[in-house]
Write a protein that holds these residues in place. Structure first.
Motif, short mmCIF file in Angstrom:
data_model
loop_
_atom_site.label_atom_id
_atom_site.label_comp_id
_atom_site.label_asym_id
_atom_site.label_seq_id
_atom_site.Cartn_x
_atom_site.Cartn_y
_atom_site.Cartn_z
N GLY A 57 0.85 -1.17 0.02
CA GLY A 57 0.00 -0.16 0.03
C GLY A 57 0.86 1.24 0.09
N LEU A 58 2.02 1.12 0.06
CA LEU A 58 3.14 2.32 -0.05
C LEU A 58 2.98 2.92 -1.34
CD1 LEU A 58 6.45 0.85 1.42
CD2 LEU A 58 4.60 2.48 2.69
N PRO A 59 2.86 4.25 -1.36
CA PRO A 59 2.95 4.97 -2.76
C PRO A 59 4.07 4.92 -3.47
CG PRO A 59 3.24 6.66 -0.74
CD PRO A 59 3.05 5.07 -0.11
N ARG A 60 3.57 4.73 -4.87
CA ARG A 60 4.94 3.90 -5.70
C ARG A 60 5.49 5.49 -6.05
NH1 ARG A 60 0.82 0.74 -9.69
NH2 ARG A 60 0.32 -0.84 -8.09
N GLY A 61 7.12 5.22 -6.21
CA GLY A 61 7.86 6.47 -6.58
C GLY A 61 7.90 6.53 -8.03
N GLY A 62 8.18 7.90 -8.31
CA GLY A 62 8.48 8.37 -9.67
C GLY A 62 9.37 7.64 -10.44
N ASP A 63 9.55 7.56 -11.41
CA ASP A 63 10.79 6.97 -11.96
C ASP A 63 12.06 7.70 -11.95
OD1 ASP A 63 9.10 4.81 -13.18
OD2 ASP A 63 8.92 5.73 -15.04
N ALA A 64 13.12 7.14 -11.51
CA ALA A 64 14.26 7.80 -11.02
C ALA A 64 15.18 7.66 -12.15
CB ALA A 64 14.80 7.30 -9.54
N ASP A 65 16.45 8.62 -11.80
CA ASP A 65 17.50 8.48 -12.89
C ASP A 65 18.61 8.31 -11.80
OD1 ASP A 65 19.42 8.55 -14.77
OD2 ASP A 65 19.40 10.74 -14.80
N PRO A 66 18.81 6.97 -11.29
CA PRO A 66 19.64 6.47 -10.44
C PRO A 66 20.89 6.72 -10.71
CG PRO A 66 18.64 4.69 -11.11
CD PRO A 66 18.19 5.62 -11.90
N THR A 67 22.00 6.62 -9.45
CA THR A 67 23.42 6.44 -9.67
C THR A 67 23.47 4.91 -9.45
OG1 THR A 67 23.54 6.82 -7.23
CG2 THR A 67 23.71 8.65 -8.42
N LEU A 68 24.72 4.47 -9.77
CA LEU A 68 25.14 2.98 -9.60
C LEU A 68 25.07 2.64 -8.41
CD1 LEU A 68 27.78 2.63 -12.37
CD2 LEU A 68 25.36 2.41 -12.43
N ILE A 127 8.02 0.65 -6.19
CA ILE A 127 8.06 1.75 -4.94
C ILE A 127 9.21 2.69 -4.90
CG2 ILE A 127 7.81 1.88 -2.25
CD1 ILE A 127 6.41 -0.86 -2.33
N LEU A 128 10.34 2.18 -5.20
CA LEU A 128 11.44 2.75 -5.17
C LEU A 128 11.71 3.91 -6.31
CD1 LEU A 128 13.84 0.22 -3.78
CD2 LEU A 128 12.88 1.92 -2.64
N GLY A 129 10.98 3.50 -7.31
CA GLY A 129 10.81 4.26 -8.70
C GLY A 129 11.87 3.50 -9.51
N MET A 130 12.32 2.67 -9.40
CA MET A 130 13.45 1.98 -9.98
C MET A 130 12.85 0.79 -11.08
SD MET A 130 16.37 2.95 -9.03
CE MET A 130 17.61 1.57 -9.10
N PHE A 186 25.03 -2.30 -19.62
CA PHE A 186 25.71 -3.45 -18.88
C PHE A 186 26.65 -2.55 -17.64
CE2 PHE A 186 26.06 -5.12 -23.25
CZ PHE A 186 25.54 -6.62 -22.91
N GLY A 187 26.61 -1.43 -17.58
CA GLY A 187 27.20 -0.63 -16.36
C GLY A 187 26.06 -0.92 -15.37
N TYR A 188 24.78 -0.41 -15.80
CA TYR A 188 23.77 -0.43 -14.85
C TYR A 188 23.37 -1.96 -14.36
CZ TYR A 188 18.74 0.28 -13.08
OH TYR A 188 17.89 0.63 -12.40
N LEU A 189 23.49 -3.04 -15.48
CA LEU A 189 23.26 -4.33 -14.95
C LEU A 189 24.21 -5.08 -14.00
CD1 LEU A 189 21.67 -5.61 -18.56
CD2 LEU A 189 20.52 -5.10 -16.42
N GLY A 190 25.53 -4.50 -14.31
CA GLY A 190 26.53 -4.80 -13.57
C GLY A 190 26.47 -4.64 -12.10
N ILE A 219 22.86 3.57 -6.09
CA ILE A 219 21.45 3.53 -5.43
C ILE A 219 21.13 2.28 -6.44
CG2 ILE A 219 19.26 4.27 -6.06
CD1 ILE A 219 20.85 5.90 -3.94
N VAL A 220 21.51 1.92 -7.70
CA VAL A 220 20.99 0.77 -8.27
C VAL A 220 21.52 -0.52 -7.51
CG1 VAL A 220 21.43 -0.73 -10.37
CG2 VAL A 220 21.17 1.90 -10.34
N SER A 221 22.64 -0.59 -7.17
CA SER A 221 23.17 -1.77 -6.48
C SER A 221 22.25 -1.89 -4.92
CB SER A 221 24.60 -1.61 -5.66
OG SER A 221 25.37 -1.58 -6.97
N LEU A 222 21.89 -0.57 -4.23
CA LEU A 222 21.16 -0.90 -3.09
C LEU A 222 19.91 -1.34 -3.27
CD1 LEU A 222 22.30 2.50 -1.24
CD2 LEU A 222 23.17 0.06 -0.51
N ALA A 223 19.21 -0.87 -4.48
CA ALA A 223 17.72 -1.26 -4.75
C ALA A 223 17.92 -2.72 -5.16
CB ALA A 223 17.39 -0.38 -6.05
N ALA A 224 19.02 -3.40 -5.68
CA ALA A 224 19.03 -4.75 -6.14
C ALA A 224 19.47 -5.41 -5.04
CB ALA A 224 20.26 -4.87 -7.05
#
Length: 316
Positions: free
Chosen positions: A155-166, A193-196, A209-213, A168-173
């Protein structure tokens, strides 16, 4: 008993992995739930635990000059003949799903959620049956509490689409991969929820591949921190752990209520109520068919049977 060619079993295990991979693309559907459904959950948790400890020991013992014998023992304990085809199937499904399933979710959100709700509702019988015997009153309360937690999370509000740093990408993963191994919690929904969610799908489609890595690195770290504890619970507190998993799956149905706004607010049923009910029934029928087929194929040894995850604290 029928003996089946190893290639057929490998293809069957790869198909199991594809089902899990497709589930991870759909927000609200848990890959861990599908792992339970197709009978590979404990196998994957066991393999992930050995891999995480093997990687950790490779780094730690390598730095200390102790060699790699302890890490090698963990790597050899992984059931590679099962885990590899499942992993390949998952990766293939994620790539295909990002290209095909994501647009379907965007164009037909109500219908997609309806089918997914049927899938999860029918899947509840898997962990509930694994608990074994009649549930006690405290177990019912624990299950309802877990369901409440899942309802609150979805039920948490969904975040807007982010332009994340790498970073933040790792933390979200790291957070999302914990959901992968916890039935009832959707990694895709947490990314939403995190906008990711949209950036991650775009990275898969664009082969960024940078993002995926960075995502893969975070996922490995998350597994290392989370899986060992979950293994211990499955070995020492298996019944209550399965009760909690069942509750989480029940509560996750909140995320799959067919009629929602773009921000996830629940709406009243609309004029397509009959069609939605039919789609829910189709989703449930698919799960019941998978359960029956998985049981029949495993009995004929066309799929690899499940094993119980047993952690080895003396090696950690």
């Amino acid at each position: 008993m029928t003996r089946v060619h190893p290639v057929i079993r490998t293809v069957g295990d790869a198909f199991r992995g594809m089902l899990i991979g497709f589930a991870e693309i759909v927000p609200g559907v848990s890959g861990g739930t599908i792992g339970l459904l197709v009978g590979v959950y404990d196998t994957l948790i066991d393999g992930a635990g050995h891999l995480a400890r093997g990687v950790a020991l490779t780094i730690a013992d390598g730095i200390r000059g102790r060699g790699f014998s302890r890490a090698g023992a963990h790597f050899r304990s992984v059931r590679w003949n099962v885990v590899l085809p499942i992993g390949i199937g998952m990766l293939a499904a994620i790539v295909i799903g990002a290209a095909l399933l994501a647009p379907l979710i965007e164009q037909y959100p109500t219908g997609t959620r309806a089918v997914s709700a049927g899938l999860i509702a029918a899947s509840l019988i898997v962990p509930a049956r694994m608990v074994g015997g009649r549930w006690t009153f405290p177990e019912v309360l624990i299950g309802l509490l877990a369901a409440g937690v899942a309802v609150a999370l979805t039920g948490l509000p969904r975040g807007g689409d982010a332009d994340p740093t790498l970073i933040i990408v790792s933390l979200a993963a790291a957070l999302a991969v914990c959901a992968l191994v916890l039935p009832g919690v959707s990694g895709s929904y947490l990314l939403l929820i995190l906008g990711m969610y949209a950036p991650t799908l775009a990275a898969v489609n664009d082969r960024n591949f940078g993002y995926l890595g960075a995502f893969a690195l975070g996922a490995i770290i998350g597994l290392g921190l989370f899986v060992s504890g979950l293994q211990w619970l499955l070995k020492n507190r298996r019944r209550v752990t399965l009760v909690i998993m069942t509750g989480l799956m029940l509560g996750s149905l909140r995320a799959l209520w067919p009629w929602q706004t773009e921000t996830g607010e629940v709406l009243a049923p609309e004029s397509d109520f009959g069609v939605v009910l039919l789609l829910i029934a189709i989703g449930a029928a698919v799960v019941l068919g998978i359960i029956a087929a998985e049981a029949a194929l495993t009995k004929r040894r066309m799929l690899s049977p499940e094993i119980v995850a047993v952690p080895e604290p003396h090696d950690a």
